[in-house]
Design an enzyme around this catalytic site. Structure first.
Site, PDB file in Angstrom:
ATOM      1  N   ASN A  65      40.283  43.208 -88.796  1.00  0.00           N
ATOM      2  CA  ASN A  65      39.962  42.764 -87.476  1.00  0.00           C
ATOM      3  C   ASN A  65      41.229  43.256 -86.572  1.00  0.00           C
ATOM      4  OD1 ASN A  65      39.834  41.258 -85.030  1.00  0.00           O
ATOM      5  ND2 ASN A  65      39.679  39.290 -86.141  1.00  0.00           N
ATOM      6  N   CYS A 118      40.092  38.803 -78.351  1.00  0.00           N
ATOM      7  CA  CYS A 118      39.150  39.723 -78.752  1.00  0.00           C
ATOM      8  C   CYS A 118      38.004  40.266 -77.986  1.00  0.00           C
ATOM      9  CB  CYS A 118      38.593  39.289 -80.302  1.00  0.00           C
ATOM     10  SG  CYS A 118      39.801  38.827 -81.410  1.00  0.00           S
ATOM     11  N   HIS A 178      31.936  41.932 -82.769  1.00  0.00           N
ATOM     12  CA  HIS A 178      33.095  41.952 -83.227  1.00  0.00           C
ATOM     13  C   HIS A 178      33.385  41.936 -84.852  1.00  0.00           C
ATOM     14  CE1 HIS A 178      37.226  40.965 -83.336  1.00  0.00           C
ATOM     15  NE2 HIS A 178      37.139  39.616 -83.530  1.00  0.00           N
TER      16      HIS A 178
HETATM   17  N1  COA Z   1      43.091  34.359-101.016  1.00  0.00           N
HETATM   18  C1  COA Z   1      42.740  33.566-101.664  1.00  0.00           C
HETATM   19  N2  COA Z   1      42.508  32.360-101.372  1.00  0.00           N
HETATM   20  C2  COA Z   1      42.483  32.075 -99.998  1.00  0.00           C
HETATM   21  C3  COA Z   1      42.890  32.917 -99.028  1.00  0.00           C
HETATM   22  C4  COA Z   1      43.146  34.301 -99.335  1.00  0.00           C
HETATM   23  N3  COA Z   1      43.737  35.348 -98.833  1.00  0.00           N
HETATM   24  N4  COA Z   1      42.701  32.418 -97.813  1.00  0.00           N
HETATM   25  C5  COA Z   1      42.357  31.352 -97.823  1.00  0.00           C
HETATM   26  N5  COA Z   1      42.377  30.762 -99.220  1.00  0.00           N
HETATM   27  C6  COA Z   1      41.615  29.640 -99.869  1.00  0.00           C
HETATM   28  C7  COA Z   1      42.111  28.462 -99.074  1.00  0.00           C
HETATM   29  O1  COA Z   1      43.404  28.267 -99.171  1.00  0.00           O
HETATM   30  C8  COA Z   1      41.160  27.466 -99.429  1.00  0.00           C
HETATM   31  O2  COA Z   1      41.580  27.068-100.683  1.00  0.00           O
HETATM   32  P1  COA Z   1      41.401  25.477-101.191  1.00  0.00           P
HETATM   33  O3  COA Z   1      39.983  25.421-101.168  1.00  0.00           O
HETATM   34  O4  COA Z   1      42.239  25.428-102.438  1.00  0.00           O
HETATM   35  O5  COA Z   1      42.048  24.735-100.016  1.00  0.00           O
HETATM   36  C9  COA Z   1      39.995  28.457 -99.833  1.00  0.00           C
HETATM   37  O6  COA Z   1      40.410  29.649 -99.965  1.00  0.00           O
HETATM   38  C10 COA Z   1      38.650  28.184 -98.833  1.00  0.00           C
HETATM   39  O7  COA Z   1      39.412  28.449 -97.531  1.00  0.00           O
HETATM   40  P2  COA Z   1      38.451  28.559 -96.183  1.00  0.00           P
HETATM   41  O8  COA Z   1      39.175  28.606 -95.174  1.00  0.00           O
HETATM   42  O9  COA Z   1      37.391  27.562 -96.393  1.00  0.00           O
HETATM   43  O10 COA Z   1      37.693  30.070 -96.582  1.00  0.00           O
HETATM   44  P3  COA Z   1      36.547  30.703 -95.838  1.00  0.00           P
HETATM   45  O11 COA Z   1      35.606  30.904 -96.685  1.00  0.00           O
HETATM   46  O12 COA Z   1      36.300  30.109 -94.455  1.00  0.00           O
HETATM   47  O13 COA Z   1      37.361  31.947 -95.362  1.00  0.00           O
HETATM   48  C11 COA Z   1      38.535  33.243 -93.394  1.00  0.00           C
HETATM   49  C12 COA Z   1      38.564  32.040 -94.801  1.00  0.00           C
HETATM   50  C13 COA Z   1      39.912  32.931 -92.760  1.00  0.00           C
HETATM   51  C14 COA Z   1      38.332  34.499 -94.310  1.00  0.00           C
HETATM   52  C15 COA Z   1      37.290  32.572 -92.842  1.00  0.00           C
HETATM   53  O14 COA Z   1      37.104  31.273 -92.361  1.00  0.00           O
HETATM   54  C16 COA Z   1      37.199  33.335 -91.458  1.00  0.00           C
HETATM   55  O15 COA Z   1      36.817  34.795 -91.603  1.00  0.00           O
HETATM   56  N6  COA Z   1      37.340  32.698 -90.304  1.00  0.00           N
HETATM   57  C17 COA Z   1      37.171  33.524 -88.955  1.00  0.00           C
HETATM   58  C18 COA Z   1      38.351  34.228 -88.690  1.00  0.00           C
HETATM   59  C19 COA Z   1      38.292  34.903 -87.215  1.00  0.00           C
HETATM   60  O16 COA Z   1      37.133  35.339 -87.041  1.00  0.00           O
HETATM   61  N7  COA Z   1      39.378  35.152 -86.644  1.00  0.00           N
HETATM   62  C20 COA Z   1      39.542  35.751 -85.604  1.00  0.00           C
HETATM   63  C21 COA Z   1      38.723  35.491 -84.446  1.00  0.00           C
HETATM   64  S1  COA Z   1      38.713  36.688 -83.528  1.00  0.00           S
END
Ligand code: COA
Length: 328
Positions: free
Chosen positions: A285, A113, A255
């Site tokens: 993203n 990224c 970003h």
């Molecule tokens: N819909 C519903 N539930 C979802 C889901 C979706 N699309 N994706 C994940 N979940 C669930 C998980 O399974 C988890 O369930 P559990 O508690 O039963 O295990 C719960 O939501 C929480 O998961 P978590 O990963 O802690 O959520 P989060 O608040 O961190 O959000 C992301 C997840 C991926 C959105 C977030 O972590 C994120 O944006 N991370 C960085 C991404 C990024 O920047 N990536 C690229 C860098 S360039």
């Protein structure tokens, strides 16, 4: 040393819009979850058969047009991408050929990224001694085929797109200038975000594809925490290096991975959310394309004006991260 400025910007987003409701039908998720956890409402995806150079080409043409230059004026083409047309030759070479940029040396950089900030840094260094006069820095990604549409934690996040800027030597006199860039890497954290298959470790094979190794693997929560910390650090360093405080910044283009990450970084570096350019709600993203596309849209719409002080920061697989400060 010569000063370098941004002479033109351009972007291209595929026409196909994929709303959150699409994912409600294929994985256990909801529009409400996606919006509340990421800020994303929809994203763009290419049609089958479209390659990165197909979507990067119009972005480059627009940037050249704004700069008032022809492709023959380019000495350098640097393309940040993780999803080139082919493993080889580089997408830089495809763009050089398709633009007719006969005088330009062209190559790709793999920095995930932050590849656009890496690209600005590299081009600036080529140009500072005066040996290269005009550079095209491109950030483009076709990430949709790298998404596992059974993994709800990643499939809702990404979109395709491309952006470009044309750089030239600044004449001073009211012209913009790249003031400073900061780039960093920490390969020890590669396991938190990667696409394991398709390279030399796991070469293309039926078994590799069946194991889903060609898809993005991410530990979202860990990536989130590192993204906030590293982007905030890079922003502080780049501002300190130029003796600039957050109050002087006109616009912050972080970003666009997740609205909550952008809000957290803006808060840490004391930039009000009103000064943050946001496109994640409509494009998701787009990896290395998020910053050049947001810059182009905000500049063309008049939100960003000539002379404004712009701060950008990015973070991605590697880990890689960085920040840049420039005056338009
Ligand atoms: N819909 C519903 N539930 C979802 C889901 C979706 N699309 N994706 C994940 N979940 C669930 C998980 O399974 C988890 O369930 P559990 O508690 O039963 O295990 C719960 O939501 C929480 O998961 P978590 O990963 O802690 O959520 P989060 O608040 O961190 O959000 C992301 C997840 C991926 C959105 C977030 O972590 C994120 O944006 N991370 C960085 C991404 C990024 O920047 N990536 C690229 C860098 S360039």
């Amino acid at each position: 040393m010569k000063k370098i400025s941004i002479k033109g910007t351009g972007c291209y987003l595929p026409e196909r819009i994929v709303p959150n409701s699409y994912f409600e039908k294929i994985v256990d998720t909801s529009d409400q979850w996606i919006i509340s956890r990421t800020g994303i409402q929809e994203r763009r995806m290419v049609l089958p058969g479209q390659a990165l150079s197909d979507i990067a080409l119009p972005a480059c043409e627009k940037a050249l047009e704004m700069a008032g230059l022809s492709a023959c004026d380019l000495d350098l083409i640097v393309v940040g991408t993780s999803t080139p047309d082919m493993p080889t030759p580089s997408t830089g070479c495809f763009l050089q050929h398709r633009l007719g940029a006969k005088n330009a040396v062209a190559f790709d950089i793999s920095a995930a990224c932050p590849g656009f900030i890496y690209g600005l840094t590299i081009a600036q260094k080529f140009m500072q001694d005066g040996s290269h006069r005009h550079a095209l820095v491109v950030g483009g990604e076709i990430i949709s085929p790298r998404i596992d549409y059974q993994d709800r934690a990643t499939c809702v996040l990404f979109g395709d797109g491309a952006g470009a800027v044309v750089l030239g030597h600044s004449n001073g006199d009211g012209e913009g200038e790249i003031l400073s860039t900061e780039i960093h890497s920490d390969g020890s954290l590669w396991g938190l975000l990667n696409v394991p298959g398709g390279g030399s470790l796991h070469p293309p094979s039926k078994e590799m594809v069946e194991a889903g190794l060609h898809y993005i693997k991410m530990q979202g929560n860990e990536v989130f925490k590192h993204a906030v910390r590293f982007m905030s650090d890079a922003v502080r360093k780049v501002m300190e290096g130029c003796g600039i405080t957050s109050r002087q910044v006109d616009w912050f283009i972080p970003h666009q991975a997740n609205l909550r990450i952008m809000e957290a970084v803006a808060k840490q570096v004391e930039i009000p959310i009103e000064k943050v350019i946001i496109t994640v709600h409509k494009y998701g993203n787009t990896s290395v394309a998020t910053i050049p596309t947001a810059l182009d849209e905000a500049f063309r719409s008049g939100q960003i004006q000539k002379g404004d002080l712009i701060l950008t920061a990015s973070f991605g697989a590697g880990f890689t991260w960085g920040a840049a400060l420039f005056r338009m």
